[in-house]
Scaffold this active site. Structure first.
Site, PDB file in Angstrom:
ATOM      1  N   HIS A   1     -14.778 -13.588 -32.351  1.00 39.57           N
ATOM      2  CA  HIS A   1     -14.453 -14.857 -33.022  1.00 39.57           C
ATOM      3  C   HIS A   1     -15.261 -16.001 -32.416  1.00 39.57           C
ATOM      4  O   HIS A   1     -15.788 -16.862 -33.136  1.00 39.57           O
ATOM      5  CB  HIS A   1     -12.960 -15.157 -32.896  1.00 39.57           C
ATOM      6  CG  HIS A   1     -12.092 -14.343 -33.802  1.00 39.57           C
ATOM      7  ND1 HIS A   1     -12.085 -14.502 -35.166  1.00 39.57           N
ATOM      8  CD2 HIS A   1     -11.195 -13.359 -33.530  1.00 39.57           C
ATOM      9  CE1 HIS A   1     -11.218 -13.656 -35.704  1.00 39.57           C
ATOM     10  NE2 HIS A   1     -10.678 -12.941 -34.734  1.00 39.57           N
TER      11      HIS A   1
ATOM     12  N   THR B   1     -11.434 -11.395 -29.745  1.00 39.54           N
ATOM     13  CA  THR B   1     -11.493 -12.845 -29.506  1.00 39.54           C
ATOM     14  C   THR B   1     -12.916 -13.284 -29.201  1.00 39.54           C
ATOM     15  O   THR B   1     -13.370 -14.340 -29.666  1.00 39.54           O
ATOM     16  CB  THR B   1     -10.561 -13.229 -28.346  1.00 39.54           C
ATOM     17  OG1 THR B   1      -9.221 -12.860 -28.676  1.00 39.54           O
ATOM     18  CG2 THR B   1     -10.616 -14.724 -28.070  1.00 39.54           C
TER      19      THR B   1
END
Length: 341
Positions: A43, A40
């Site tokens: 990202h 994450t």
């Protein structure tokens, strides 16, 4: 205090100075020792479409950590200064039907640490005491810092009875590898993990998994024959979010098979639903960790001999955070740990 923040709506992450977070009545103030970089966080670093829709800027990011309690809210019980803790990164509302029914991992109002509110890539973090988990003394800081992703693996793997079963894990990222290791540890017969990244598959082999298969080079049916499997996989753990991997899983599941899905596929993924129907497959979506049953099982698995150490491949000082993100973005790493000491 020092913190890694998403300061600009563009690729990158930046070291900055921010105020120490304020301690609320029901909160703990945690001095961070070690953090780990999650997919994450990559990202967010890359500033992809999901990040642009989700992440407020500026914000301190990160949600995988271990630290020491240095401040306690006046209404908190059960913790003391000096306790070593990690924490559940999903902060729940406490008043929706699922929360009140004890199914807090299904809270419809979940807020993510390091996603929707300031995270752990900082010298100090404040979280509700409810979310903190005391780390047993015989579990290292390195392992404690990856409890969040390990919890995803444990929640996914232990969704079904695995004893004596043949298990297919699609996706050899760190969470997939840990899920496969859990499956083997708790008594699965054959555990096969698939990917096209040879570096990650080699990591899986170091974890004692039955077979790591590069599906760009070999056919899964041949692997099954090699292992003496005649009826297909009993349990599937879909960790990749890759449509071809999920389709292959559907093809190779036994009738009555059970699939747990943690990987996030594209919204327009198409599959042959007749395989789900006529095989009588059960598909379960997985999000986060069960609070806090998954956490207790994580600690117990490590204490009973599950060795996760091979999955940690890179360690850096926080001042070298860029090297850590570069390693994660290369695809040639397992878990990457940043030390704040």
């Amino acid at each position: 205090m020092k913190a890694l923040s998403k300061l600009k709506a563009e690729e990158g992450i930046w070291m900055t100075d921010v105020p120490v977070p304020e301690l609320g009545h029901n909160d703990l103030l945690i001095k961070i020792r070690k953090t780990a970089i999650c997919g994450t966080d990559v990202h967010i670093y890359n500033w992809d479409e999901w990040s642009q829709k989700t992440i407020p800027v500026p914000m301190v990011v990160g949600h995988e950590y271990v630290g020491e309690v240095v401040g306690i809210g006046q209404e908190v019980k059960g913790f003391k200064i000096g306790d070593r803790v990690s924490g559940e990164g999903h902060i729940t509302c406490g008043h929706c039907r699922n929360c009140r029914g004890g199914r807090t991992h299904l809270c419809r109002n979940t807020i993510g640490v390091g996603v929707n509110r300031p995270g752990c890539f900082a010298e100090y973090l404040v979280i509700p005491a409810f979310n903190a988990f005391k780390i047993p003394g015989n579990i290292s800081d390195d392992l404690a810092s990856i409890f969040d992703p390990f919890g995803n693996a444990v929640h996914t793997a232990l969704s079904f009875d695995l004893v004596g079963e043949d298990v297919l894990v699609s996706g050899a990222g760190p969470i997939g590898i840990m899920a496969a290791a859990v499956a083997k540890h708790v008594g699965a017969r054959n555990v096969v993990i698939t990917d096209v990244n040879e570096y990650r598959l080699e990591l899986a082999r170091k974890m004692g998994i039955t077979r790591a298969a590069n599906v760009a080079k070999e056919n899964l049916n041949d692997v099954m024959a090699e292992l003496g499997m005649t009826e297909g996989f009993d349990v599937g753990l879909e960790m990749s979010g890759a449509p071809p991997a999920f389709r292959t899983m559907l093809d190779t599941m036994n009738h009555g098979g059970r699939i747990a899905m943690l990987g996030i596929p594209p919204s327009d993924m198409s599959i042959d639903w007749t395989k789900v129907i006529f095989k009588g497959l059960f598909i379960k979506g997985i999000y986060g960790r069960e609070m806090f049953e998954t956490w207790y099982k994580m600690a117990a698995l490590i204490q009973s001999g599950l060795d996760l150490s091979p999955i940690i491949t890179h360690r850096f000082s926080i001042d070298d955070f860029q090297k850590g993100f570069d390693a994660m973005r290369s695809g040639q790493s397992g878990k990457v740990i940043l030390s704040w000491d």
